[in-house]
Design an enzyme around this catalytic site. Structure first.
Site, PDB file in Angstrom:
ATOM      1  CG  ASP A  54      -6.618  47.237 -13.910  1.00 51.53           C
ATOM      2  OD1 ASP A  54      -6.138  46.553 -12.972  1.00 51.53           O
ATOM      3  OD2 ASP A  54      -6.159  47.202 -15.059  1.00 51.53           O
TER       4      ASP A  54
ATOM      5  CD  GLU B   2     -11.869  21.368   5.070  1.00 51.72           C
ATOM      6  OE1 GLU B   2     -12.601  21.956   4.263  1.00 51.72           O
ATOM      7  OE2 GLU B   2     -10.657  21.626   5.220  1.00 51.72           O
TER       8      GLU B   2
ATOM      9  CG  HIS C  57      -9.000  28.233   9.998  1.00 51.26           C
ATOM     10  ND1 HIS C  57      -9.369  29.565   9.960  1.00 51.26           N
ATOM     11  CD2 HIS C  57      -9.217  27.763   8.745  1.00 51.26           C
ATOM     12  CE1 HIS C  57      -9.762  29.871   8.736  1.00 51.26           C
ATOM     13  NE2 HIS C  57      -9.678  28.803   7.988  1.00 51.26           N
TER      14      HIS C  57
ATOM     15  CE  LYS D  22      -8.655  21.061   2.329  1.00 52.24           C
ATOM     16  NZ  LYS D  22      -9.797  21.991   2.410  1.00 52.24           N
TER      17      LYS D  22
END
Length: 483
Positions: free
Chosen positions: A94, A216, A240, A331
């Site tokens: 954890d 995309e 990117h 997109k």
């Protein structure tokens, strides 16, 4: 044709977030492929870690299922996979408490390379780095790998850098951008600096403009909560696309060493002019027939977050003065396609009668879906009947050129092995990340202050009309997405 595989030193790789989607889809399959081709030494171990309670055998079964789902079958895979799974272990940790850290310390070996891969949310980066340091797990030869997003603005990126550097030296920190691991991205450097043909022409005198496209076809299904706080600028451009721009525009480094390469990339970012609002087009996809809009996916009917962005960018230095770089990403576009297109200037004069304007050559570096390089040239049409000219492409597909039996490495395979080798060439340095945010922040701040709204565009299109006009007013056109 068989590629030459160089084994790495024995290592312990601790994968935090080992039960997450990225680990199952990319990181663990990538490690298996490196084992499959003999790059992973027998002494190597992969230690999964997460809050999920499970034993080592359950983690091996989970990894086996992921590899079978996300990698293609191969000869003798069952035997190879069994051997790979023997190298796996698991420790429940954890990261927000003291639970599990001493258990992790018990399984780590003192005499091998240690790599800690943080496949977790960025809010946990500094906490995990601190715990590793406090528990004595961060040895001088350890490496820590962090995924994007690395901050959401300059202030948060600086805070993250400070948190990591409090526990690790800069040469131990690997900020991963999987685009830099793509074969074609690295071939861009080989194309420029290993050949005498292009580099003398790689400047404003000969290059009319450069287009960088990352398109995309999918939407933001399943990522709405994250994406609506990010948008295309933070999610794609700041990392990117800026990285692709840097590799395209940078000066030749004196040596192919990590810092020499990254020094030149930082110089490009620092040379970027501020972008005027008129040189940016933002978009947000609307609903199509039977589908959902961007706002439906994020559950926010008034969202002003962009799912598309196009920009005209200027690099203010001697090499590129007067040559614009056009960046575009989005997109739900017409096709999934990523490329860098270097558009050379038109021939200044034609000697051929009855021939109209001759267009400049175009060098295209394709990143996806079919990695390769093409060069548009003008030739004579074959046959009698006078001289007629036409444009053809000299096309080098990696699959065709290197042989269909050569499997292209996934970016994560290469980058994880570079971590083990201690090679930071394809990773972002802290000042590089901060410089990119320093350039992006004023753009985002202007949108917020002016209440700028993205233009709607149809799914399956090339984006909003405003993006087309961004090029048309300069007498240029975007390259067609999807062929």
């Amino acid at each position: 044709m068989v590629s030459r595989v160089i084994p790495v030193d024995p290592f312990d790789l601790v994968l935090f977030g080992a039960t997450g989607d990225l680990a199952k889809r990319k990181i663990l399959p990538g490690l298996f492929h490196r084992f499959e081709v003999g790059q992973m030494p027998p002494e190597a171990r992969i230690i999964g870690s997460a809050r999920t309670e499970m034993d080592a055998e359950a983690f091996r079964q989970s990894t086996k299922d992921a590899i079978e789902e996300f990698t293609p079958d191969s000869p003798n895979r069952a035997k190879t996979l069994a051997a790979f799974l023997e190298r796996l272990d698991y420790v429940t940790v954890d990261v927000s408490s003291d639970q599990g850290w001493q258990d992790l310390a018990q399984v780590l070996r003192p005499d091998v390379v240690r790599a800690f891969y943080l496949s977790v949310g960025p809010s946990l980066f500094a906490d995990i780095a601190g715990r590793l340091h406090e528990c004595g797990l961060a040895t001088p030869d350890s490496r820590i790998v962090v995924e994007k997003p690395f901050g959401r603005d300059l202030a948060s990126a600086r805070a993250l850098n400070e948190g990591l550097r409090a526990c690790f030296e800069e040469h131990q920190i690997y900020r991963i951008d999987h685009y830099l691991g793509k074969e074609t991205v690295q071939n861009l450097m080989a194309l420029r600096f290993a050949n005498s043909l292009f580099e003398p022409l790689w400047n404003a005198t000969h290059v009319d403009h450069v287009q960088i496209t990352v398109a995309e076809s999918i939407g933001i299904d399943g990522r709405g909560a994250y994406y609506d706080q990010s948008g295309a600028m933070r999610d794609m451009v700041q990392n990117h696309l800026v990285q692709l721009l840097c590799l395209t525009a940078m000066e030749p480094p004196s040596k192919f060493t990590p810092n020499a390469v990254r020094d030149e990339k930082v110089k490009v970012i620092e040379a970027l002019d501020p972008v005027e609002p008129a040189d940016i087009a933002r978009g947000q996809y609307r609903a199509d027939t039977g589908g959902d809009s961007y706002r439906d996916h994020v559950g926010n009917s008034s969202s002003s977050t962009e799912s598309f962005i196009a920009m005209k960018v200027s690099v203010a230095n001697w090499r590129w003065s007067g040559t614009p770089f056009y960046l575009r990403t989005g997109k739900r576009l017409r096709a999934r396609e990523s490329e860098i297109a270097v558009v050379f200037r038109d021939p200044p004069h034609t000697i051929f009668p009855n021939v109209g304007r001759l267009r400049g050559n175009v060098l295209v570096i394709r990143l996806q879906p079919d990695e390769g390089i093409t060069l548009r040239t003008t030739i004579k049409d074959p046959g009698p009947g006078g001289l007629r000219l036409s444009e053809v492409s000299l096309d080098m597909s990696f699959a065709d050129a290197l042989g269909a039996d050569v499997r292209q490495q996934d970016a994560y395979e290469r980058l994880v092995m570079d971590v083990i080798r201690g090679d930071q060439t394809l990773f972002m340095r802290g000042d590089e990340v901060e410089a990119a945010w320093a350039w992006v922040d004023p753009i985002i701040r202007n949108w917020e202050e002016t209440g700028d709204q993205p233009a709607a565009y149809d799914p399956g299109s090339s984006g909003p009309e405003e993006a087309l006009m961004l090029m048309h007013r300069d007498g240029r056109r975007w390259r067609h997405i999807g062929g």
